[in-house]
Design a protein around this motif. Sequence first.
Motif, mmCIF file in Angstrom:
data_model
loop_
_atom_site.group_PDB
_atom_site.id
_atom_site.type_symbol
_atom_site.label_atom_id
_atom_site.label_comp_id
_atom_site.label_asym_id
_atom_site.label_seq_id
_atom_site.Cartn_x
_atom_site.Cartn_y
_atom_site.Cartn_z
ATOM 1 N N GLY A 1 24.882 -2.970 13.720
ATOM 2 C CA GLY A 1 25.577 -2.069 14.068
ATOM 3 C C GLY A 1 25.405 -0.730 13.321
ATOM 4 O O GLY A 1 27.042 -0.625 12.189
ATOM 5 N N ALA A 2 25.223 0.212 14.088
ATOM 6 C CA ALA A 2 24.673 1.299 13.286
ATOM 7 C C ALA A 2 26.420 1.797 12.998
ATOM 8 O O ALA A 2 27.125 2.137 14.273
ATOM 9 N N LYS B 1 2.323 -7.692 9.871
ATOM 10 C CA LYS B 1 3.408 -7.048 9.053
ATOM 11 C C LYS B 1 4.378 -7.588 8.700
ATOM 12 O O LYS B 1 5.438 -7.935 10.373
ATOM 13 N N ASP B 2 5.255 -7.280 7.706
ATOM 14 C CA ASP B 2 6.311 -8.649 6.789
ATOM 15 C C ASP B 2 7.401 -7.393 6.386
ATOM 16 O O ASP B 2 7.565 -7.353 5.424
ATOM 17 N N PRO B 3 8.339 -7.381 7.159
ATOM 18 C CA PRO B 3 9.728 -6.300 6.164
ATOM 19 C C PRO B 3 9.958 -7.352 5.451
ATOM 20 O O PRO B 3 10.859 -6.782 3.910
ATOM 21 N N LEU B 4 10.393 -8.508 5.404
ATOM 22 C CA LEU B 4 10.722 -9.508 3.653
ATOM 23 C C LEU B 4 9.804 -8.629 2.771
ATOM 24 O O LEU B 4 10.203 -9.596 1.759
ATOM 25 N N ALA C 1 11.462 1.189 8.811
ATOM 26 C CA ALA C 1 11.985 1.628 9.097
ATOM 27 C C ALA C 1 12.986 0.697 9.580
ATOM 28 O O ALA C 1 12.550 -0.565 10.337
ATOM 29 N N ARG C 2 14.390 1.493 9.434
ATOM 30 C CA ARG C 2 16.241 0.924 9.976
ATOM 31 C C ARG C 2 15.079 -0.068 11.779
ATOM 32 O O ARG C 2 15.600 -0.926 11.974
ATOM 33 N N ASN C 3 15.199 0.552 12.178
ATOM 34 C CA ASN C 3 15.204 0.737 13.577
ATOM 35 C C ASN C 3 13.400 -0.242 13.970
ATOM 36 O O ASN C 3 13.676 -1.182 15.224
ATOM 37 N N GLU C 4 12.858 -0.195 13.071
ATOM 38 C CA GLU C 4 11.147 -1.493 13.032
ATOM 39 C C GLU C 4 12.181 -2.614 12.439
ATOM 40 O O GLU C 4 11.057 -3.618 12.790
ATOM 41 N N ASP C 5 13.081 -2.529 11.707
ATOM 42 C CA ASP C 5 13.686 -4.265 11.104
ATOM 43 C C ASP C 5 14.631 -4.756 11.557
ATOM 44 O O ASP C 5 15.089 -4.861 11.574
#
Length: 83
Positions: free
Chosen positions: A73-74, A51-54, A63-67
């Motif tokens: 810096g939330a 899986k490629d997030p780009l 999901a942001r936590n997997e990217d």
Amino acid sequence: MNARPHKQSMSELKLRRLTEHNQRLREDLARPRIRVSEASASLIRYCKTTKDPLVPSVWGTVARNEDPYASQGAGKGGCCVVQ
């Protein structure tokens, strides 16, 4: 008489260069090889299963936590910390 030792050293230099080249060729020959068809099939299999997030058009949103490229810096407004 001075020319004779010079010629001998030149021939020794040529022999040394040929020996080194021969050794590099032997190392290249011993390197493991695979066929292009096997390498391309392996590359296609990797691209289909990894899986490629780009590339969200292919894999969908991540999901942001997997990217790994999302800012970590939330709520802090940035990705850098000055100390």
